[in-house]
Design a protein around this motif. Structure first.
Motif, PDB file in Angstrom:
ATOM      1  N   GLY A  68       0.844  -1.190   0.000  1.00  0.00           N
ATOM      2  CA  GLY A  68       0.000   0.000   0.000  1.00  0.00           C
ATOM      3  C   GLY A  68       0.870   1.227   0.000  1.00  0.00           C
ATOM      4  O   GLY A  68       2.096   1.144  -0.137  1.00  0.00           O
ATOM      5  N   GLY A  69       0.250   2.373   0.180  1.00  0.00           N
ATOM      6  CA  GLY A  69       1.051   3.592   0.233  1.00  0.00           C
ATOM      7  C   GLY A  69       0.312   4.802  -0.285  1.00  0.00           C
ATOM      8  O   GLY A  69      -0.905   4.773  -0.503  1.00  0.00           O
ATOM      9  N   ASP A  70       1.066   5.861  -0.486  1.00  0.00           N
ATOM     10  CA  ASP A  70       0.535   7.128  -0.990  1.00  0.00           C
ATOM     11  C   ASP A  70       1.600   7.729  -1.892  1.00  0.00           C
ATOM     12  O   ASP A  70       2.662   8.141  -1.413  1.00  0.00           O
ATOM     13  N   SER A  71       1.324   7.781  -3.182  1.00  0.00           N
ATOM     14  CA  SER A  71       2.336   8.249  -4.136  1.00  0.00           C
ATOM     15  C   SER A  71       2.488   9.769  -4.114  1.00  0.00           C
ATOM     16  O   SER A  71       3.342  10.313  -4.814  1.00  0.00           O
ATOM     17  N   ALA A  72       1.658  10.453  -3.337  1.00  0.00           N
ATOM     18  CA  ALA A  72       1.747  11.917  -3.256  1.00  0.00           C
ATOM     19  C   ALA A  72       2.086  12.370  -1.843  1.00  0.00           C
ATOM     20  O   ALA A  72       1.660  13.441  -1.400  1.00  0.00           O
ATOM     21  N   LEU A  73       2.834  11.560  -1.123  1.00  0.00           N
ATOM     22  CA  LEU A  73       3.213  11.905   0.246  1.00  0.00           C
ATOM     23  C   LEU A  73       4.658  11.501   0.491  1.00  0.00           C
ATOM     24  O   LEU A  73       5.040  10.354   0.237  1.00  0.00           O
ATOM     25  N   GLY A  74       5.470  12.438   0.973  1.00  0.00           N
ATOM     26  CA  GLY A  74       6.873  12.126   1.234  1.00  0.00           C
ATOM     27  C   GLY A  74       7.548  13.225   2.024  1.00  0.00           C
ATOM     28  O   GLY A  74       6.902  14.165   2.517  1.00  0.00           O
ATOM     29  N   GLY A  75       8.847  13.130   2.125  1.00  0.00           N
ATOM     30  CA  GLY A  75       9.612  14.111   2.880  1.00  0.00           C
ATOM     31  C   GLY A  75       9.455  15.527   2.346  1.00  0.00           C
ATOM     32  O   GLY A  75       9.522  16.508   3.104  1.00  0.00           O
ATOM     33  N   ASP A  76       9.208  15.642   1.019  1.00  0.00           N
ATOM     34  CA  ASP A  76       9.027  16.971   0.429  1.00  0.00           C
ATOM     35  C   ASP A  76       7.825  17.688   1.036  1.00  0.00           C
ATOM     36  O   ASP A  76       7.809  18.926   1.117  1.00  0.00           O
ATOM     37  N   ASP A  77       6.812  16.940   1.437  1.00  0.00           N
ATOM     38  CA  ASP A  77       5.623  17.554   2.044  1.00  0.00           C
ATOM     39  C   ASP A  77       5.946  18.155   3.412  1.00  0.00           C
ATOM     40  O   ASP A  77       5.360  19.178   3.802  1.00  0.00           O
ATOM     41  N   PHE A  78       6.867  17.536   4.126  1.00  0.00           N
ATOM     42  CA  PHE A  78       7.310  18.093   5.406  1.00  0.00           C
ATOM     43  C   PHE A  78       8.080  19.395   5.168  1.00  0.00           C
ATOM     44  O   PHE A  78       7.924  20.363   5.916  1.00  0.00           O
ATOM     45  N   ASP A  79       8.911  19.401   4.101  1.00  0.00           N
ATOM     46  CA  ASP A  79       9.628  20.635   3.739  1.00  0.00           C
ATOM     47  C   ASP A  79       8.633  21.750   3.421  1.00  0.00           C
ATOM     48  O   ASP A  79       8.792  22.890   3.870  1.00  0.00           O
ATOM     49  N   HIS A  80       7.617  21.403   2.632  1.00  0.00           N
ATOM     50  CA  HIS A  80       6.650  22.421   2.209  1.00  0.00           C
ATOM     51  C   HIS A  80       5.841  22.946   3.394  1.00  0.00           C
ATOM     52  O   HIS A  80       5.533  24.138   3.463  1.00  0.00           O
ATOM     53  N   ARG A  81       5.522  22.052   4.335  1.00  0.00           N
ATOM     54  CA  ARG A  81       4.763  22.498   5.519  1.00  0.00           C
ATOM     55  C   ARG A  81       5.611  23.477   6.336  1.00  0.00           C
ATOM     56  O   ARG A  81       5.104  24.482   6.842  1.00  0.00           O
ATOM     57  N   LEU A  82       6.906  23.199   6.459  1.00  0.00           N
ATOM     58  CA  LEU A  82       7.806  24.092   7.194  1.00  0.00           C
ATOM     59  C   LEU A  82       7.974  25.415   6.442  1.00  0.00           C
ATOM     60  O   LEU A  82       8.019  26.496   7.051  1.00  0.00           O
ATOM     61  N   PHE A  83       8.035  25.348   5.122  1.00  0.00           N
ATOM     62  CA  PHE A  83       8.113  26.553   4.284  1.00  0.00           C
ATOM     63  C   PHE A  83       6.891  27.448   4.529  1.00  0.00           C
ATOM     64  O   PHE A  83       7.009  28.668   4.680  1.00  0.00           O
ATOM     65  N   CYS A  84       5.691  26.828   4.567  1.00  0.00           N
ATOM     66  CA  CYS A  84       4.454  27.592   4.816  1.00  0.00           C
ATOM     67  C   CYS A  84       4.476  28.218   6.214  1.00  0.00           C
ATOM     68  O   CYS A  84       4.028  29.365   6.405  1.00  0.00           O
TER      69      CYS A  84
END
Length: 459
Positions: A68-84
């Motif tokens: 299973g998994g999520d092809s649109a979820l990864g470490g980059d999303d953590f970067d983007h959340r911190l950027f926001c």
């Protein structure tokens, strides 16, 4: 995807001994192959994707129970959340592309530092002239990204459900991917599985290390006990198109590969000498809702009555996930085959979408399948009855022939509608109404076969 991987390796001058999926490679890297037995989860959070795999190890056999998994979820999303968070806290104006890139790089650096530090200072001077001077604690970072951590747990629960397991059944957890360096990820995984995850090997290198261990073994450098078998699974069912545009599953999803399955099919019309084989992939009931993989034809079928021919269709999936389909007419031995090497693959998001559609459309699909099955049966019995009337109408009185013609018209009319029960009732009525006609035809055939022969010749 597998074939493209082999082709790319060949172009790069690499000798591909076999294709190894990442979860199994990670398990091998941790030495789980050495006399380990039990259920292991591989939690893989990379830069752009998240994958979860449930493996079963039994006396050197690696079996993938579910994925299973999520092809649109990864470490980059953590970067983007911190950027926001930085943009909001520093009350920055809308950023240019250049300043956005600068802050994203800064966010990634801060995220990585927070894996080992309790607090990090954020300092940046933008091209716009604005300055950023903030500090963020590990606790704050954990709080603003907690929803992303929680988002990884939904596929984990689903993978366990697909494998028919509970958290208590899992004997160990392996962490893969650079994003698993974040302490709150490790903590959340440990709390969910109620065990300390294995994370002492560099998560960016663990897959390569496992692949190297396997390649070393395949190259002949075996130590005593270094024998194991790696089993993967098929993510989506493989099937064949039958009359009426229906998809008949031959190999169901989550089947362990390598595997081979065969089913027998027959002809639809009298004298049919060829059959078109349409290979499809997916979980839906109608071919139109599935993915077409390949088409080929079996020619040279001996002319027979409809339903008399026996065509055995075999699906074989090898250890690298490549599909070979063959069709053989059992009486004459004529055969045709094809190897399916799709030029384009399916991403995890496409597989997930196809599975989700099969669940959400299950009731509607079954209704549509029932309708198409009855329509096909209606067409079959009408063809067979009309063919019989052309040959043996003399066996019927005028009233009997008119009655059968009326029943044929009733079946044809019902088949135009959307009520499968009405079609079935009309088909049953026609079958019942032609029983006496069928009996007379049988008597005539038997009489013709026995005429002029002695008793001992018949015996």
């Amino acid at each position: 995807q597998r074939q493209a991987t082999k082709d790319a390796a060949q172009l790069a001058g690499l000798n591909v001994l076999r294709l190894l999926n990442e979860p199994t490679a990670a398990a091998i890297a941790y030495g789980l192959d050495n006399a380990s037995e039990g259920i292991f989860a591989v939690y893989d959070l990379g830069g752009g994707t998240f994958d979860i795999s449930i493996l079963k190890l039994t006396r050197g056999v690696f079996e993938v129970l579910s994925t299973g998994g999520d092809s649109a979820l990864g470490g980059d999303d953590f970067d983007h959340r911190l950027f926001c968070w930085i943009s909001h806290e520093a009350q920055l104006q809308p950023l240019s592309d250049e300043d956005t890139r600068l802050l994203m790089v800064k966010a990634r650096e801060v995220k990585e530092l927070l894996s080992t530090k309790d607090e990090v200072q954020i300092d940046a001077v933008l091209k716009s002239g604005e300055e950023v001077h903030l500090s963020i604690t590990a606790a704050q970072f954990n709080e603003i990204t907690q929803h992303l951590v929680a988002k990884t747990m939904a596929p984990v629960r689903k993978a366990l459900r697909d494998a028919g397991l509970t958290v208590e059944d899992v004997d160990g957890v392996v962490l893969v991917g650079g994003a698993t360096r974040m302490p709150h990820i490790r903590r959340a995984v440990g709390e969910f599985f109620k065990t300390n995850p294995l994370s002492n090997i560099d998560p960016d290198k663990v897959v390569a290390l496992g692949a190297a261990v396997q390649a070393n073994l395949l190259a002949g450098n075996r130590a005593p006990g270094d024998d194991w078998l790696l089993l993967d699974v098929i993510p989506l069912s493989l099937g064949i198109e039958t009359m009426g545009g229906l998809a008949e599953k031959v190999i169901p999803r989550n089947s362990t590969i390598p595997c081979a399955r065969a089913q027998e099919f027959t002809t639809f019309k009298d004298g049919q000498t060829a059959m078109a084989i349409h290979v499809v992939q997916g979980e839906r009931e109608l071919v139109a809702d599935c993915r077409s993989l390949a088409r080929f034809e079996l020619r040279g079928i001996p002319p027979m009555a409809a339903g008399a021919a026996r065509i055995r269709v075999t699906y074989q999936v090898d250890a690298d996930g490549l599909l070979a389909v063959s069709a053989r007419e059992m009486t004459s031995g004529v055969e045709a085959s094809i190897t399916v090497k799709p030029s384009y693959g399916l991403g995890d998001d496409e597989i997930a979408r196809m599975l989700q559609e099969s669940f959400s459309s299950a009731d509607e699909d079954m209704q549509r399948r029932a309708l198409r099955e009855e329509q096909v049966e209606a067409e079959r019995i009408v063809l067979a009855t009309r063919s019989a009337l052309q040959v043996d109408a003399a066996l019927l009185s005028e009233d009997e022939r008119v009655a059968i013609e009326a029943q044929i018209e009733a079946v044809t009319a019902a088949a135009q509608g959307a009520d499968h029960l009405a079609i079935k009732a009309a088909v049953d009525a026609l079958a019942h109404g032609t029983e006496e006609f069928a009996a007379r035809r049988m008597d005539r055939s038997v009489h013709a076969a026995l005429a002029g022969k002695k008793l001992d010749e018949v015996a």
